[in-house]
Design a protein around this motif. Structure first.
Motif, PDB file in Angstrom:
ATOM      1  N   UNK A  44      -4.667   1.607   6.881  1.00 58.01           N
ATOM      2  CA  UNK A  44      -5.171   0.512   5.868  1.00 58.01           C
ATOM      3  C   UNK A  44      -3.929  -0.253   5.277  1.00 58.01           C
ATOM      4  N   UNK A  45      -2.939   0.413   5.129  1.00 56.40           N
ATOM      5  CA  UNK A  45      -1.635  -0.149   4.576  1.00 56.40           C
ATOM      6  C   UNK A  45      -0.398   0.502   5.296  1.00 56.40           C
TER       7      UNK A  45
ATOM      8  N   UNK B 239       6.178   5.464  -0.249  1.00 55.99           N
ATOM      9  CA  UNK B 239       4.756   5.124   0.631  1.00 55.99           C
ATOM     10  C   UNK B 239       5.296   4.942   2.267  1.00 55.99           C
TER      11      UNK B 239
ATOM     12  N   UNK C 107      -1.228   4.334   4.644  1.00 57.52           N
ATOM     13  CA  UNK C 107      -2.496   5.292   4.152  1.00 57.52           C
ATOM     14  C   UNK C 107      -3.618   4.804   5.078  1.00 57.52           C
TER      15      UNK C 107
END
Lengths: 110, 114
Positions: B55-56, B45, B48
């Motif tokens: 957001x993160x 990841x 996002x």
């Protein structure tokens, strides 16, 4: 970041055989555990997912078994076909992301 | 119904250069996530985007940045490219509570840094 341990790294199965892939996760506040299938040159595609209010979910030849107390879940591919040859990833959710296992490459021999 | 569209499909860049990758989410999806997949590894990841804001963020350096547009499409920018940035970059779109509704992935952009 959450660790997801997936095994085996690869497996070879004869056509018609059963493939079993295992995953273990650490902690998650969310009860949704997907498996993704990825073919070479493609992105992962959702194969099947389970919510651990049930211990097993079956879709066609694919079955997920879930053991919440052990924090483990597994994918069973029944009657394996050459078209199932791909890399399979388990994943555990955090609030805004998925943590993936390292993947299992499945080769089905005709 | 088109799924997630990513462009370009392949890209070769030189160390130190900058690159921009693009993603159009699946129709009806409002959230875009970016993942990096090194050869033989699971996707990792990056970040996002939702409502045009990050957001993160995952464990990636500030050389990785992104943007989301009002039509929900997104860009991933990588500055000062390193050889280790060579990977498949995946865009995933989702709607609402992603951990329950699931993510739809694009086919990715294969970035090679030489």
């Amino acid at each position: 970041q959450q660790q997801v341990k997936q095994s085996p790294q690869s497996l070879i199965v004869q056509k018609g055989g059963i493939s079993i892939i295992n995953c273990a996760y650490e902690n998650t506040a969310f009860d949704y555990f997907p498996w993704y299938q990825q073919f070479p040159g493609k992105g992962p595609a959702l194969l099947i997912a389970i919510r651990p209010d049930v211990s097993e979910k079956k879709e066609g030849r694919f079955t997920i078994s879930f053991n919440k107390s052990a924090k483990q879940f597994s994918l069973h591919i029944m009657d394996s076909q050459p078209g199932d040859s791909a890399t399979y990833f388990c994943a555990a959710p955090d609030i805004y992301k998925l943590s993936f296992g390292a993947g299992t490459t499945v080769t089905v021999r005709a | 119904d088109a799924g997630v569209t990513q462009s370009p499909t392949h890209l070769i860049k030189t160390r130190g250069q900058q690159v921009t990758l693009r993603c159009s989410p699946k129709s009806g999806h409002d959230t875009v996530s970016w993942y990096q997949q090194a050869l033989g590894q699971g996707p990792q990841f990056i970040f996002q985007y939702y409502e045009e804001e990050e957001r993160q963020r995952g464990n990636f350096p500030d050389r990785f940045s992104g943007h989301q547009f009002p039509n929900y499409s997104s860009e991933l920018n990588v500055n000062a490219l390193l050889l280790g940035d060579s990977a498949l970059y995946l865009c995933a779109s989702s709607f609402g509570d992603s951990h329950t509704s699931g993510y739809t992935f694009g086919s990715g952009t294969r970035l090679t840094v030489v």
